[in-house]
Motif scaffolding. Structure first.
Motif, PDB file in Angstrom:
ATOM      1  N   TYR A  40      -9.797  -4.037   0.531  1.00  0.00           N
ATOM      2  CA  TYR A  40     -11.161  -3.518   0.595  1.00  0.00           C
ATOM      3  C   TYR A  40     -11.322  -2.303   1.507  1.00  0.00           C
ATOM      4  CZ  TYR A  40     -11.831  -7.655  -2.122  1.00  0.00           C
ATOM      5  OH  TYR A  40     -11.707  -8.599  -3.126  1.00  0.00           O
ATOM      6  N   PRO A  41     -10.637  -2.219   2.664  1.00  0.00           N
ATOM      7  CA  PRO A  41     -10.706  -0.974   3.438  1.00  0.00           C
ATOM      8  C   PRO A  41     -10.160   0.226   2.666  1.00  0.00           C
ATOM      9  CG  PRO A  41      -9.926  -2.767   4.825  1.00  0.00           C
ATOM     10  CD  PRO A  41      -9.933  -3.281   3.418  1.00  0.00           C
ATOM     11  N   LEU A  42      -9.077  -0.006   1.900  1.00  0.00           N
ATOM     12  CA  LEU A  42      -8.508   1.079   1.095  1.00  0.00           C
ATOM     13  C   LEU A  42      -9.481   1.485  -0.013  1.00  0.00           C
ATOM     14  CD1 LEU A  42      -6.088   2.910   0.374  1.00  0.00           C
ATOM     15  CD2 LEU A  42      -5.276   1.071  -1.118  1.00  0.00           C
ATOM     16  N   TYR A  43     -10.073   0.505  -0.690  1.00  0.00           N
ATOM     17  CA  TYR A  43     -11.057   0.818  -1.731  1.00  0.00           C
ATOM     18  C   TYR A  43     -12.192   1.656  -1.158  1.00  0.00           C
ATOM     19  CZ  TYR A  43      -9.022  -3.098  -4.478  1.00  0.00           C
ATOM     20  OH  TYR A  43      -8.203  -3.959  -5.165  1.00  0.00           O
ATOM     21  N   LYS A  44     -12.649   1.299   0.035  1.00  0.00           N
ATOM     22  CA  LYS A  44     -13.749   2.032   0.682  1.00  0.00           C
ATOM     23  C   LYS A  44     -13.348   3.473   0.939  1.00  0.00           C
ATOM     24  CE  LYS A  44     -16.861   1.648   4.706  1.00  0.00           C
ATOM     25  NZ  LYS A  44     -16.620   2.926   5.380  1.00  0.00           N
ATOM     26  N   GLN A  45     -12.134   3.667   1.464  1.00  0.00           N
ATOM     27  CA  GLN A  45     -11.651   5.021   1.743  1.00  0.00           C
ATOM     28  C   GLN A  45     -11.528   5.833   0.452  1.00  0.00           C
ATOM     29  OE1 GLN A  45      -7.813   5.096   3.639  1.00  0.00           O
ATOM     30  NE2 GLN A  45      -7.916   7.276   4.123  1.00  0.00           N
ATOM     31  N   MET A  46     -11.002   5.212  -0.600  1.00  0.00           N
ATOM     32  CA  MET A  46     -10.857   5.902  -1.883  1.00  0.00           C
ATOM     33  C   MET A  46     -12.220   6.263  -2.465  1.00  0.00           C
ATOM     34  SD  MET A  46      -7.810   3.593  -3.577  1.00  0.00           S
ATOM     35  CE  MET A  46      -7.643   4.576  -5.070  1.00  0.00           C
ATOM     36  N   ARG A  47     -13.138   5.307  -2.416  1.00  0.00           N
ATOM     37  CA  ARG A  47     -14.467   5.531  -2.988  1.00  0.00           C
ATOM     38  C   ARG A  47     -15.187   6.677  -2.273  1.00  0.00           C
ATOM     39  NH1 ARG A  47     -15.746   0.440  -3.037  1.00  0.00           N
ATOM     40  NH2 ARG A  47     -16.605   0.559  -0.937  1.00  0.00           N
ATOM     41  N   GLU A  48     -14.983   6.775  -0.949  1.00  0.00           N
ATOM     42  CA  GLU A  48     -15.682   7.790  -0.159  1.00  0.00           C
ATOM     43  C   GLU A  48     -15.026   9.162  -0.244  1.00  0.00           C
ATOM     44  OE1 GLU A  48     -15.795   6.070   3.716  1.00  0.00           O
ATOM     45  OE2 GLU A  48     -17.492   4.750   3.263  1.00  0.00           O
ATOM     46  N   THR A  49     -13.706   9.204  -0.446  1.00  0.00           N
ATOM     47  CA  THR A  49     -13.008  10.491  -0.394  1.00  0.00           C
ATOM     48  C   THR A  49     -12.503  10.977  -1.754  1.00  0.00           C
ATOM     49  OG1 THR A  49     -10.882   9.429   0.090  1.00  0.00           O
ATOM     50  CG2 THR A  49     -12.255  10.047   1.967  1.00  0.00           C
TER      51      THR A  49
ATOM     52  N   THR B  99      -5.166  13.313  -0.303  1.00  0.00           N
ATOM     53  CA  THR B  99      -4.687  12.071   0.283  1.00  0.00           C
ATOM     54  C   THR B  99      -3.950  11.239  -0.756  1.00  0.00           C
ATOM     55  OG1 THR B  99      -6.592  12.060   1.766  1.00  0.00           O
ATOM     56  CG2 THR B  99      -5.362   9.999   1.554  1.00  0.00           C
ATOM     57  N   ALA B 100      -2.819  10.678  -0.361  1.00  0.00           N
ATOM     58  CA  ALA B 100      -2.095   9.758  -1.237  1.00  0.00           C
ATOM     59  C   ALA B 100      -2.393   8.338  -0.764  1.00  0.00           C
ATOM     60  CB  ALA B 100      -0.597  10.033  -1.190  1.00  0.00           C
ATOM     61  N   PHE B 101      -2.937   7.519  -1.660  1.00  0.00           N
ATOM     62  CA  PHE B 101      -3.276   6.137  -1.323  1.00  0.00           C
ATOM     63  C   PHE B 101      -2.215   5.204  -1.884  1.00  0.00           C
ATOM     64  CE2 PHE B 101      -7.443   8.327  -1.709  1.00  0.00           C
ATOM     65  CZ  PHE B 101      -7.879   8.165  -0.403  1.00  0.00           C
ATOM     66  N   ASP B 102      -1.701   4.325  -1.034  1.00  0.00           N
ATOM     67  CA  ASP B 102      -0.649   3.400  -1.453  1.00  0.00           C
ATOM     68  C   ASP B 102      -1.271   2.054  -1.827  1.00  0.00           C
ATOM     69  OD1 ASP B 102       1.602   1.938  -1.953  1.00  0.00           O
ATOM     70  OD2 ASP B 102       2.552   2.296  -0.004  1.00  0.00           O
ATOM     71  N   LEU B 103      -1.548   1.879  -3.110  1.00  0.00           N
ATOM     72  CA  LEU B 103      -2.190   0.662  -3.603  1.00  0.00           C
ATOM     73  C   LEU B 103      -1.294  -0.560  -3.477  1.00  0.00           C
ATOM     74  CD1 LEU B 103      -3.660   2.324  -6.774  1.00  0.00           C
ATOM     75  CD2 LEU B 103      -5.067   1.217  -5.031  1.00  0.00           C
ATOM     76  N   LEU B 104       0.026  -0.335  -3.459  1.00  0.00           N
ATOM     77  CA  LEU B 104       0.971  -1.450  -3.447  1.00  0.00           C
ATOM     78  C   LEU B 104       1.537  -1.751  -2.052  1.00  0.00           C
ATOM     79  CD1 LEU B 104       2.885  -0.682  -6.766  1.00  0.00           C
ATOM     80  CD2 LEU B 104       1.165  -2.444  -6.378  1.00  0.00           C
ATOM     81  N   ALA B 105       1.030  -1.085  -1.031  1.00  0.00           N
ATOM     82  CA  ALA B 105       1.461  -1.404   0.337  1.00  0.00           C
ATOM     83  C   ALA B 105       1.083  -2.849   0.642  1.00  0.00           C
ATOM     84  CB  ALA B 105       0.799  -0.463   1.327  1.00  0.00           C
TER      85      ALA B 105
END
Length: 409
Positions: free
Chosen positions: A22-31, A8-14
């Motif tokens: 915080y939803p993105l952090y949660k997804q990153m932390r879990e996956t 998965t590519a997470f876009d921190l700057l979106a």
């Protein structure tokens, strides 16, 4: 350098991620809690345990001067030569033993006696700012309170002449904006502004230092002159410490105040609990820092290859320590998404940990305590201005706060 098994590519700057990460952090932390961002060229840690360990790991260097060159995106490094000269002595970007020596001396500007003498400065400044808006029955928490308050307090603590304070704050913001790794298409303009402000800030500090050498007082610059002289250190390094104190104390507190006001007004049951029991204020402040951390990331450079969470991070890699993500890790905090001013224990890492624990944390907490107690005492019916939408900062990973936050009372 794509990390193994990464899918998965997470876009921190979106924009949505910067507004509410915080939803993105949660997804990153879990996956993928030890995530390599191809787009940004750095590793991201999102688990509390990993971030806590990293803050104390001497294999991760605080010296990120090399990142300023990469921020320029190929532009001539010469356009920030004065910025680099000023920030080159930043204590926050030094490693032990040099950091240890610098920290010991800097602490002499934050003695208990000095801090206590600043209490009246904080109270007077808060009251003056609220006096200006009291009869308007509305204000922008950011422009009318959180931007001027910490800057005026630190300018007063430094003993900066009144005529120079406006410029001092403007220069500090310019320098801090580039230092904070902004996400902008116009990085050249931001860099040149920071460089010019570094020149002007240094010149003003040098003038004040020269004057204080002949007329030492009780202000922080006088205390630092004495400490540097006694320890045989070059007084030319004092401007670097001053801009660090100004930026750390100004920019962080500038975001803490609106973040805290927003959290309280968005959770009226918690605000009422605080009004019913003012003794909860210190606990509430710690929860504000945890719940919406104003400095969500610290950057480190790997001095050698290391393994974190089963991932091998090569030497020379940039590592982003997710303080904001760690402060929402359910492995550490029960129901972290809930704003609870009675949370105990509350071992957040909003001010960092280890040798780089925030130098101005005691001052920041004092400012917040006086600011919030005064604000809700004078304006007990404070509420959101529904006619004016809040504008959230959206240009930096390093700073999280509001551009505007309109309220009525």
């Amino acid at each position: 350098m794509l990390a193994e098994h990464q899918t998965t590519a997470f876009d921190l700057l979106a924009p949505a991620s910067l507004a509410n990460p915080y939803p993105l952090y949660k997804q990153m932390r879990e996956t993928d809690p030890v995530y390599y961002s191809e787009a940004n060229g750095f590793w991201v840690l999102t688990r509390y345990s990993d971030v806590e360990d990293a803050l104390r790991d001497d294999r991760l260097s605080a010296d990120r001067s090399s990142l300023f060159a990469s921020q320029l995106g190929g532009l001539d490094l010469g356009i920030i030569q004065n910025f680099l000269k000023l920030t080159g002595n930043f204590m926050i970007e030094k490693d032990p033993p040099e950091h240890t020596r610098m920290r010991k001396i800097a602490n002499q500007g934050f003695t208990a006696r000095a801090l206590e003498s600043w209490r009246s400065i904080i109270q007077d400044t808060t009251d003056r700012l609220l006096d200006r808006v009291q009869d308007r029955h509305q204000m922008d928490i950011v422009a009318d309170l959180s931007v001027p308050l910490p800057a005026l307090i630190i300018a007063d603590i430094f003993g900066v002449p009144e005529k120079d304070r406006g410029n001092l704050i403007e220069w500090a913001v310019d320098i801090g904006t580039f230092w904070g790794a902004p996400a902008t298409d116009n990085i050249g303009a931001v860099a040149r502004k920071a460089d010019r402000s570094a020149v002007l800030f240094t010149e003003l500090m040098q003038e004040i230092i020269a004057e204080r050498q002949h007329n030492l007082g009780t202000d922080m610059i006088s205390l630092l002159i004495s400490a540097y002289t006694e320890n045989g250190m070059n007084l030319e390094q004092i401007p670097s410490l001053c801009i660090l104190i100004l930026n750390a104390g100004h920019l962080t507190t500038t975001d803490l105040i609106p973040n805290g006001v927003n959290a309280l007004l968005s959770h009226p049951e918690q605000l009422q609990k605080l009004k019913d029991n003012p003794a909860l204020l210190n606990s509430a402040i710690e929860e504000m820092i945890r719940f919406d951390t104003p400095a969500p990331f610290l950057f480190r450079i790997a001095k050698e290859t290391l393994t974190v969470g089963g991932k091998k991070i090569p030497a020379g890699s940039v590592v982003a320590l997710g303080l904001g993500a760690a402060n929402h890790d359910p492995a550490k905090f029960q129901s972290p998404e809930i704003f609870d001013i009675t949370r105990s224990p509350n071992e957040h890492i909003g001010f960092g940990q280890g040798v780089h624990f925030c130098l101005g944390a005691v001052l920041a907490r004092m400012e917040l305590s006086i600011c919030f107690s005064t604000l809700f005492r004078r304006m007990p019916n404070l509420h959101f201005d529904r006619d004016l939408s809040a504008v959230i900062k959206h240009t930096s990973l390093v700073f999280k706060g509001f551009e505007t936050l309109a309220v009525k009372f």
